[in-house]
Design a protein around this motif. Structure first.
Motif, PDB file in Angstrom:
ATOM      1  N   GLN A  42      76.450 -27.679 -20.351  1.00 35.65           N
ATOM      2  CA  GLN A  42      77.652 -26.916 -20.030  1.00 35.65           C
ATOM      3  C   GLN A  42      78.541 -26.749 -21.254  1.00 35.65           C
ATOM      4  O   GLN A  42      79.100 -25.672 -21.487  1.00 35.65           O
ATOM      5  CB  GLN A  42      78.421 -27.605 -18.909  1.00 35.65           C
ATOM      6  N   PHE A  43      78.654 -27.790 -22.057  1.00 34.22           N
ATOM      7  CA  PHE A  43      79.488 -27.718 -23.252  1.00 34.22           C
ATOM      8  C   PHE A  43      78.932 -26.688 -24.233  1.00 34.22           C
ATOM      9  O   PHE A  43      79.670 -25.868 -24.792  1.00 34.22           O
ATOM     10  CB  PHE A  43      79.558 -29.090 -23.917  1.00 34.22           C
ATOM     11  N   ASN A  93      79.301 -22.982 -22.956  1.00 28.47           N
ATOM     12  CA  ASN A  93      80.685 -22.481 -22.956  1.00 28.47           C
ATOM     13  C   ASN A  93      81.576 -23.401 -23.787  1.00 28.47           C
ATOM     14  O   ASN A  93      82.442 -24.097 -23.254  1.00 28.47           O
ATOM     15  CB  ASN A  93      81.216 -22.392 -21.523  1.00 28.47           C
ATOM     16  N   PRO A  94      81.372 -23.425 -25.100  1.00 32.60           N
ATOM     17  CA  PRO A  94      82.136 -24.362 -25.933  1.00 32.60           C
ATOM     18  C   PRO A  94      83.617 -23.981 -26.006  1.00 32.60           C
ATOM     19  O   PRO A  94      83.947 -22.786 -26.066  1.00 32.60           O
ATOM     20  CB  PRO A  94      81.472 -24.236 -27.303  1.00 32.60           C
ATOM     21  N   PRO A  95      84.483 -24.977 -26.010  1.00 38.49           N
ATOM     22  CA  PRO A  95      85.910 -24.687 -26.139  1.00 38.49           C
ATOM     23  C   PRO A  95      86.240 -24.187 -27.543  1.00 38.49           C
ATOM     24  O   PRO A  95      85.691 -24.665 -28.536  1.00 38.49           O
ATOM     25  CB  PRO A  95      86.575 -26.035 -25.860  1.00 38.49           C
ATOM     26  N   ALA A 130      71.549 -24.556 -29.615  1.00 33.58           N
ATOM     27  CA  ALA A 130      72.438 -23.852 -28.692  1.00 33.58           C
ATOM     28  C   ALA A 130      72.437 -24.620 -27.361  1.00 33.58           C
ATOM     29  O   ALA A 130      72.619 -25.834 -27.351  1.00 33.58           O
ATOM     30  CB  ALA A 130      72.033 -22.403 -28.550  1.00 33.58           C
ATOM     31  N   SER A 131      72.177 -23.933 -26.245  1.00 30.08           N
ATOM     32  CA  SER A 131      72.196 -24.627 -24.955  1.00 30.08           C
ATOM     33  C   SER A 131      70.801 -25.013 -24.479  1.00 30.08           C
ATOM     34  O   SER A 131      70.642 -25.457 -23.340  1.00 30.08           O
ATOM     35  CB  SER A 131      72.885 -23.755 -23.899  1.00 30.08           C
ATOM     36  N   ASP A 132      69.783 -24.833 -25.321  1.00 28.27           N
ATOM     37  CA  ASP A 132      68.422 -25.289 -24.994  1.00 28.27           C
ATOM     38  C   ASP A 132      68.312 -26.766 -25.362  1.00 28.27           C
ATOM     39  O   ASP A 132      68.328 -27.122 -26.545  1.00 28.27           O
ATOM     40  CB  ASP A 132      67.381 -24.481 -25.758  1.00 28.27           C
ATOM     41  N   ILE A 133      68.195 -27.615 -24.357  1.00 33.61           N
ATOM     42  CA  ILE A 133      68.338 -29.056 -24.571  1.00 33.61           C
ATOM     43  C   ILE A 133      67.089 -29.816 -24.148  1.00 33.61           C
ATOM     44  O   ILE A 133      66.517 -29.570 -23.081  1.00 33.61           O
ATOM     45  CB  ILE A 133      69.562 -29.594 -23.791  1.00 33.61           C
TER      46      ILE A 133
END
Length: 359
Positions: A262-263, A266-268, A300-303
């Motif tokens: 999630q971070f 959509n990083p702050p 990126a968001s691939d974890i």
């Protein structure tokens, strides 16, 4: 002085060109798979004995990938800028003290290879070692976007990494349609028509790719200067929890995976003036309910977050560690992600963060 000693040794020994230590420079943007590829190369018997690895990684994470192998860590920082003198000193030391015949030099993903390659031509080193080849690793799924996003900058890391390569490994081709592979290869050929192109899945390549280049192009006298941490790029390292209590605080891996995903998705944002926030890379090692450590690798968001089974080298290293690299990202909330991922919630547990690249 070490370099003075080395110069004297060279005067006395004067090794022939064939006796010089070969250096393979491995470069590529963050998350392309450089370390994984090197691990596979080291596992091949045909790769030969006497191979030593010099690593310049941002926020190195203790991992089993290089166990049993001589690895020299230059530490955090940019190998082509503030650590360039350290690189020359380390190579000079290896020439004096090692019987190795081949050095694999891995740069951080934010380094430009030109100044590093030029360091190999330093008169203090050139009589004892030779730059054998420059191998650039790219992520087949991301290289197009990376080039397009960076091409307006004369110091573009990705473009320079490609332009100076003898061999380009188009990695992460697993499950990729042939048309996408061809598109990545065409992009590489446009930027560097003389480079050999090798397709790879999971970083698996034949060791023949690191053989000496048949023809080495002369390197330019100067290279575009790049701002190492331009555009708000920052490396954050989060450690904890403290105080250490016999290391009985462990992570719930599913909760941690979800929170990190999630971070990254959509990083702050840290500074509205710097544009959209982007998480390039995350990696880490964590305690969990099972045996050994769990290793994190993320682009990126691939974890990927999986138990590895390997133990920490020493008791002092048994500490949860997360390294994240991104542009214009407020990384402080990562401490809350880790706090909420503890298998046993503990409000007094404290995570600490440090930053590289912040002004």
């Amino acid at each position: 002085h070490l370099l003075g000693q080395q110069a004297q040794v060279f005067k006395e020994v004067q090794p022939s060109m064939d006796q010089r230590v070969r250096v393979t420079l491995v470069t590529g943007f963050l998350g392309a798979g450089k370390t994984t590829m090197i691990r596979h190369l080291l596992g091949q018997q045909a790769f030969g004995d006497g191979v030593e690895v010099v690593n310049n990684d941002i926020g190195p994470v203790v991992a089993p990938e290089m166990q049993g192998q001589t690895v020299y860590d230059l530490g955090a920082g940019c190998i082509c800028c503030d650590l360039k003198d350290d690189l020359v000193s380390r190579l000079a030391s290896l020439l004096l003290t090692s019987n190795g015949k081949h050095i694999v030099l891995e740069t951080t993903g934010l380094a430009t290879p030109g100044p590093v390659a030029a360091a190999m031509l330093d008169p203090k080193l050139a009589k004892g070692l030779v730059l054998s080849s420059v191998v650039t690793v790219v992520d087949a799924r991301r290289v197009q976007d990376q080039v397009e996003r960076e091409q307006e900058d004369v110091g573009s890391e990705v473009v320079q990494q490609l332009v100076l390569a003898d061999v380009v490994v188009v990695n992460k081709c697993d499950g990729l349609p042939q048309a996408a592979r061809n598109a990545a290869a065409a992009l590489v050929s446009r930027l560097n028509p003389t480079a050999s192109i090798v397709f790879a899945e999971f970083g698996v390549v034949d060791c023949s790719i690191v053989q000496p280049a048949e023809t080495r192009r002369d390197l330019p006298a100067t290279f575009p200067q790049h701002a190492v941490w331009r555009g708000g790029t920052v490396c954050a390292t989060v450690l904890g929890p403290y105080p250490l209590r016999k290391f009985d605080w462990k992570m719930d891996l599913e909760r941690l995976r979800s929170g990190l995903q999630q971070f990254a998705a959509n990083p702050p944002q840290e500074d509205p003036a710097l544009g959209r926030p982007v998480v390039y890379r995350m990696k880490g090692s964590f305690a969990h309910a099972g045996q050994g450590q769990a290793l994190l690798q993320a682009v990126a968001s691939d974890i990927s977050l999986m138990p590895d089974g390997s133990e920490w080298a020493t008791a002092d290293e048994r500490l949860n560690k997360l390294v994240a690299i991104g542009r214009n990202v407020d990384f402080e909330p990562l401490k809350q992600v880790l706090q909420q991922s503890l298998a046993t919630p503990e409000p007094k547990a404290m995570f600490v963060s440090s930053y590289l690249g912040r002004g």
